[in-house]
Scaffold this motif. Structure first.
Motif: not given
Length: 239
Positions: A213-216, A219-223, A228-230, A35-39
């Protein structure tokens, strides 16, 4: 603005350090790493898209932007290929995380140098204040991204200070050179900004997002990245 090199150094140091502190607090929750990396992916891409790219285009044009972006991509790929030639660095999970952290530290330092040059050459303009704000904002998620793999690998927290200095030093050096040059050249600023965009974009897409993506999961990472992007877009546009 006096001593712009010192202000640039402290702003970068503060942003990176704050991100590192946040990463250290979150480090205990191993399930949150993806989640941290995705955010951070979303925050960095949002900052680039809504703040830095428009500024580069405003100062220059699409041709200058494209050339600078391409130069940043090439710099990234050269460093990436060099660091991945040594297979001994990927023999364990710990070595993988240390290698990733060192790579991120190096590439962030490289892209901070032209930022410092821009800051130094724009010392007396309103643009320098906007650049300082962007510098602090995007260094916080970069600090989180940078120190997370080190904390996962069990590296001691004193590296937070040393690496923050290492990453902030190119900003100070670039600002000193920019002050000496004193060039008020919008096309040069646009090219250097575009170069930094190219390097940090490649780091985000090829290093940070894949690790999320590797940690999750995809779909979850992109979501999470999209959210966070928005949020970053709303913050920069309306606040």
């Amino acid at each position: 603005m006096t001593h712009v090199w010192l202000i640039g150094f402290l702003s970068t140091f503060a942003g990176i350090g704050a991100g590192g502190i946040l990463a250290s607090f979150i480090n205990g929750f191993k399930r949150s790493i993806g989640t941290i990396y995705a955010v951070c992916t979303g925050l960095i891409l949002g900052l680039i898209s809504f703040e830095i790219v428009p500024e580069a285009l405003h100062l220059g044009n699409w041709i200058v932007f494209s050339l600078g972006f391409l130069a940043g991509v090439i710099i990234f790929e050269l460093i990436h290929m060099r660091l991945h030639r040594n297979p001994d660095l990927i023999n364990s999970r710990k070595h993988h995380n240390v290698r990733m952290g060192l790579f991120l530290a190096l590439i962030i330092s490289v892209h901070n140098f032209p930022v410092g040059v821009i800051l130094g050459t724009s010392e007396h303009s309103k643009f320098s204040l906007a650049l300082l704000q962007a510098l602090i904002l995007h260094n916080i998620p970069e600090g989180m991204i940078l120190f997370t793999p080190f904390f996962i690998a069990g590296i001691r927290i004193y590296l937070l200070f040393l690496l923050s200095v290492f990453i902030a030093a190119p900003v100070a050096l670039g600002a000193l050179i920019g002050e000496m040059i004193g060039m008020q050249n919008n096309l040069l600023w646009s090219f250097l900004i575009s170069l930094t965009i190219g390097t940090i974009y490649m780091v985000t897409i090829k290093e940070i997002l894949p690790e999320s993506i590797r940690q999750s999961s995809n779909m979850y990472s992109f979501f999470i990245s999209l959210i966070a992007f928005s949020l970053m877009g709303v913050y920069l546009i309306y606040l």
